[in-house]
Structures are given as C-alpha cells and as structure tokens.
Design a protein around this motif. Sequence first.
Motif, PDB file in Angstrom:
ATOM      1  N   HIS A 114       0.797  -1.229   0.000  1.00 55.72           N
ATOM      2  CA  HIS A 114       0.000   0.000   0.000  1.00 55.72           C
ATOM      3  C   HIS A 114       0.829   1.278   0.000  1.00 55.72           C
ATOM      4  CE1 HIS A 114      -2.700  -3.097   1.715  1.00 55.72           C
ATOM      5  NE2 HIS A 114      -3.636  -2.426   1.077  1.00 55.72           N
ATOM      6  N   ILE A 115       2.134   1.152   0.087  1.00 54.68           N
ATOM      7  CA  ILE A 115       2.966   2.332   0.286  1.00 54.68           C
ATOM      8  C   ILE A 115       3.997   2.461  -0.839  1.00 54.68           C
ATOM      9  CG2 ILE A 115       4.854   1.307   1.626  1.00 54.68           C
ATOM     10  CD1 ILE A 115       4.590   3.696   3.562  1.00 54.68           C
ATOM     11  N   LEU A 116       4.327   3.705  -1.175  1.00 51.73           N
ATOM     12  CA  LEU A 116       5.386   4.006  -2.128  1.00 51.73           C
ATOM     13  C   LEU A 116       6.463   4.810  -1.410  1.00 51.73           C
ATOM     14  CD1 LEU A 116       3.280   5.162  -5.224  1.00 51.73           C
ATOM     15  CD2 LEU A 116       4.298   2.910  -4.858  1.00 51.73           C
ATOM     16  N   ALA A 117       7.699   4.611  -1.795  1.00 44.53           N
ATOM     17  CA  ALA A 117       8.800   5.406  -1.249  1.00 44.53           C
ATOM     18  C   ALA A 117       9.065   6.573  -2.183  1.00 44.53           C
ATOM     19  CB  ALA A 117      10.045   4.545  -1.097  1.00 44.53           C
ATOM     20  N   LEU A 118       9.122   7.778  -1.621  1.00 42.23           N
ATOM     21  CA  LEU A 118       9.336   8.984  -2.425  1.00 42.23           C
ATOM     22  C   LEU A 118      10.564   9.717  -1.922  1.00 42.23           C
ATOM     23  CD1 LEU A 118       6.681  11.454  -3.712  1.00 42.23           C
ATOM     24  CD2 LEU A 118       8.777  12.323  -2.681  1.00 42.23           C
ATOM     25  N   ASN A 119      11.454  10.037  -2.845  1.00 39.69           N
ATOM     26  CA  ASN A 119      12.645  10.819  -2.529  1.00 39.69           C
ATOM     27  C   ASN A 119      12.555  12.164  -3.218  1.00 39.69           C
ATOM     28  OD1 ASN A 119      15.474  11.284  -1.659  1.00 39.69           O
ATOM     29  ND2 ASN A 119      15.878  11.205  -3.848  1.00 39.69           N
ATOM     30  N   LEU A 120      12.650  13.237  -2.451  1.00 33.55           N
ATOM     31  CA  LEU A 120      12.631  14.599  -2.995  1.00 33.55           C
ATOM     32  C   LEU A 120      14.061  15.083  -3.140  1.00 33.55           C
ATOM     33  CD1 LEU A 120      10.908  17.097  -3.792  1.00 33.55           C
ATOM     34  CD2 LEU A 120      11.098  17.834  -1.404  1.00 33.55           C
ATOM     35  N   ASP A 121      14.403  15.548  -4.334  1.00 32.31           N
ATOM     36  CA  ASP A 121      15.774  15.965  -4.635  1.00 32.31           C
ATOM     37  C   ASP A 121      15.757  17.410  -5.137  1.00 32.31           C
ATOM     38  OD1 ASP A 121      18.440  16.031  -5.194  1.00 32.31           O
ATOM     39  OD2 ASP A 121      18.366  14.649  -6.899  1.00 32.31           O
ATOM     40  N   VAL A 122      15.968  18.356  -4.220  1.00 27.25           N
ATOM     41  CA  VAL A 122      15.962  19.777  -4.567  1.00 27.25           C
ATOM     42  C   VAL A 122      17.346  20.354  -4.319  1.00 27.25           C
ATOM     43  CG1 VAL A 122      14.927  22.024  -4.125  1.00 27.25           C
ATOM     44  CG2 VAL A 122      13.531  19.962  -3.929  1.00 27.25           C
ATOM     45  N   ASN A 123      17.923  20.935  -5.350  1.00 27.00           N
ATOM     46  CA  ASN A 123      19.239  21.566  -5.235  1.00 27.00           C
ATOM     47  C   ASN A 123      19.100  23.078  -5.391  1.00 27.00           C
ATOM     48  OD1 ASN A 123      20.748  19.086  -5.081  1.00 27.00           O
ATOM     49  ND2 ASN A 123      20.313  18.810  -7.250  1.00 27.00           N
ATOM     50  N   ILE A 124      19.702  23.812  -4.474  1.00 27.72           N
ATOM     51  CA  ILE A 124      19.662  25.275  -4.500  1.00 27.72           C
ATOM     52  C   ILE A 124      21.091  25.791  -4.416  1.00 27.72           C
ATOM     53  CG2 ILE A 124      18.792  27.345  -3.352  1.00 27.72           C
ATOM     54  CD1 ILE A 124      16.568  25.604  -2.148  1.00 27.72           C
TER      55      ILE A 124
ATOM     56  N   GLY B 142       2.407  11.978   3.936  1.00 26.67           N
ATOM     57  CA  GLY B 142       3.215  10.785   4.149  1.00 26.67           C
ATOM     58  C   GLY B 142       3.888  10.739   5.505  1.00 26.67           C
ATOM     59  N   VAL B 143       4.755   9.746   5.647  1.00 27.00           N
ATOM     60  CA  VAL B 143       5.505   9.545   6.887  1.00 27.00           C
ATOM     61  C   VAL B 143       6.964   9.356   6.499  1.00 27.00           C
ATOM     62  CG1 VAL B 143       5.047   7.042   6.821  1.00 27.00           C
ATOM     63  CG2 VAL B 143       5.674   8.119   8.988  1.00 27.00           C
ATOM     64  N   ARG B 144       7.871   9.877   7.298  1.00 23.79           N
ATOM     65  CA  ARG B 144       9.291   9.785   6.970  1.00 23.79           C
ATOM     66  C   ARG B 144       9.718   8.311   6.902  1.00 23.79           C
ATOM     67  NH1 ARG B 144      12.112  14.774   6.076  1.00 23.79           N
ATOM     68  NH2 ARG B 144      10.558  16.370   6.562  1.00 23.79           N
ATOM     69  N   PHE B 145      10.449   7.997   5.803  1.00 26.49           N
ATOM     70  CA  PHE B 145      10.746   6.596   5.536  1.00 26.49           C
ATOM     71  C   PHE B 145      11.941   6.509   4.586  1.00 26.49           C
ATOM     72  CE2 PHE B 145       9.334   2.656   3.009  1.00 26.49           C
ATOM     73  CZ  PHE B 145       9.788   1.760   3.956  1.00 26.49           C
ATOM     74  N   LEU B 146      12.971   5.754   4.983  1.00 27.09           N
ATOM     75  CA  LEU B 146      14.128   5.483   4.139  1.00 27.09           C
ATOM     76  C   LEU B 146      14.788   6.754   3.600  1.00 27.09           C
ATOM     77  CD1 LEU B 146      12.795   2.414   2.094  1.00 27.09           C
ATOM     78  CD2 LEU B 146      14.228   2.395   4.146  1.00 27.09           C
ATOM     79  N   GLY B 147      14.900   7.762   4.427  1.00 28.68           N
ATOM     80  CA  GLY B 147      15.535   9.008   4.023  1.00 28.68           C
ATOM     81  C   GLY B 147      14.644   9.931   3.229  1.00 28.68           C
ATOM     82  N   GLY B 148      13.428   9.486   2.926  1.00 26.07           N
ATOM     83  CA  GLY B 148      12.460  10.316   2.218  1.00 26.07           C
ATOM     84  C   GLY B 148      11.115  10.187   2.894  1.00 26.07           C
ATOM     85  N   TRP B 149      10.100   9.825   2.133  1.00 25.87           N
ATOM     86  CA  TRP B 149       8.760   9.672   2.681  1.00 25.87           C
ATOM     87  C   TRP B 149       8.142   8.360   2.189  1.00 25.87           C
ATOM     88  CZ3 TRP B 149      10.873  14.236   1.356  1.00 25.87           C
ATOM     89  CH2 TRP B 149      10.755  15.307   2.258  1.00 25.87           C
ATOM     90  N   GLY B 150       7.328   7.770   3.031  1.00 25.00           N
ATOM     91  CA  GLY B 150       6.443   6.710   2.607  1.00 25.00           C
ATOM     92  C   GLY B 150       5.081   7.345   2.384  1.00 25.00           C
ATOM     93  N   VAL B 151       4.534   7.220   1.179  1.00 28.26           N
ATOM     94  CA  VAL B 151       3.260   7.857   0.865  1.00 28.26           C
ATOM     95  C   VAL B 151       2.256   6.792   0.432  1.00 28.26           C
ATOM     96  CG1 VAL B 151       4.352  10.027   0.209  1.00 28.26           C
ATOM     97  CG2 VAL B 151       3.913   8.307  -1.542  1.00 28.26           C
ATOM     98  N   PRO B 152       0.974   6.980   0.761  1.00 32.40           N
ATOM     99  CA  PRO B 152      -0.033   6.007   0.345  1.00 32.40           C
ATOM    100  C   PRO B 152      -0.125   5.945  -1.180  1.00 32.40           C
ATOM    101  CG  PRO B 152      -0.904   7.523   2.007  1.00 32.40           C
ATOM    102  CD  PRO B 152       0.395   8.086   1.541  1.00 32.40           C
TER     103      PRO B 152
END
Length: 323
Positions: free
Chosen positions: A12-22, A76-86
Amino acid sequence: METKTRITVLNHILALNLDVNIWSARKKLTPADFGSTHLPPEELASLGSKRICNPGDLRVFGTLKSRAVNMLDRHGVRFLGGWGVPEKVADEIVKELVDIQKEFFAAKDDFLIRYDEVVQDWIKQHPGWEKLIGSSTVSAEYVRSRMGFKWQIFKLAAPEKNSVKKGLKEEVNKLGGTLFDEISKVATDTWNCCYAGKVKVTHKALSPLRSIHKKLNGLSFIDPRVLPITDLLQIAFDKVPSRGFIRGADLLMLQGVVSLLRQPTLLMEHGQKILDGNTAEDLLEGLVAVPTISKTKSVSERITLKSIPQPVTQQQINSHGLW
C-alpha cells in the motif's frame, strides 16, 4: 507475523525521494583573499565562505522547497531518508509536486536572466570589497547546473532471503511509531497556535486537526491502532456546531483531543482500547473532566486528562486484517 506485516504494508505504500538543489551563492575563502594578512595555520582554524550574491534573491527557492516538504509531511511519513506515501494518493501528490516544480523553474529562469545584474548590485552594496566578490563570481550556466527540483517514486518489494531483508523489515516496523511521533509534533504546534489559553476559537482552529485526520486516514494501513484514532477525530468534528465560535464544552473537548494527540504513547493506548472493545464515543467523553474549581481559571487550565495514563497490560495486538 512480522514478515506478513511487512509485505502487507509494502502493498500500500510508495517510497518517495525529494531531490531539490539550491545554489548556495557561496565560495570558500582562501588566504589569497586576505593578501599579506597573517592567518593561523589550517590545523588551528579554517576559513569560512564568502557570499557572492544577495541571499534574499535566492529565498524563493528555499520557500518552494519548504512547501514541497510540508506537503509531503501532510500526506506521508518519513521513511528510508524520504517519505512513505499512500499509493492511493500518489497522483494527488505528484500533481502538487509538479505545480511547485513549475514555480521553481520559473523562478530559476527569472533569477538567471537577472543574474549579472544581481551580482553587480551585491558588489555595489559592499564598497571596498569589489575584488573579494568579483574574483569569485561564476557564470550563469554554472548556477543553472547547480539548481534543480525533481523527485523519484519507488514501489518496494521485500527480498525473499532472510539475510538481506532485515534492514527493510526494521524500517517498516518503525513506521507506526514514526507516524504517531509526527502527529505529536503537529499537535503540539496546533496546541500552541490555536488552543493554549483560549476561551473560544473559530472554525479555523479545526483545520490542522482535519489535516491530521486526513494523514492518519491515508496511512491507516501502517498500524491497526491508527484507524480508531481517525474515528475518534471524526466523532469530535461531528460534535462541533457548524457555525459560530467554538467555546465551552465543545472547546474543552477539542482541547482534550489535541492534548491526547500530543502524547504518542497515550494515543497508541487509546487506539488499542478501541480495538479491544471500548467505543470511540466513550473515550472521547472521558478525555476531559471539568472539576468544580474557581470560575476564574481558563478553560485550558481546567483540562484534566481523565484516567490516563494507565499502565497497559502487554498483550498480543489483534491484526484486524492488516497481517
């Protein structure tokens, strides 16, 4: 049992990694920047950095990154350095990320068009330091390569071998506790901003509680004690009048709910009590008591969490179909 739990959650969950460079707009200071000035040896002290651009011109990018992070925290919820999202709300999440990404790229293009002007303005603001700043400037193309907004979404599959699945299993097993901890932080902010010391509130004070309810409802597959808490919140919402200020017993009830949400261990205990047969209505009514005390005390001062915390006997948690 834990293996089955892990597999069910991953369905039921996907792992999402956000990669923003400034781009930081900073360059490292070197001894050459100070000419003949005597500096301590590197083993004693190291030089810092110098700004080659007004940080205010880059603030928009930090703001947009914060918007994305806050949105992911809501869903989502913090998971594996990113988020776990439904998985069921993944499309909604991606749509919001795309909207923020478009704003980020538009701001990036605007900044790069003005880049040379921005740097020259920064130099003019610091007379006497023209050489220090000017010697460190970089090209607009270099800045372009240092700024980006993207994300990756993964569907996780549990490995079959016990020797390699341990790490993932441990992370998944921590998701419930992480979720309740995150709810606690939001509830504490909500208490301080909306409920502490108040004798009446508007319906805007319900907004952060509805966000909590939405997050818990979307992630209810993580822990069987989550869904009962969403039921308790919905009952609380239904009890509040649809118009006018919220005050008196209704406000006291909401203050009790927020106080409960601020305490992760207590929250899990109440979720378990509902699973064990207590009704959400009874627990909601028992959250607060109004003792006969001076009427001069505020509503928040009269809140007493009733019969909590009580030690909970260690027992096997009913899976209720989650494993």
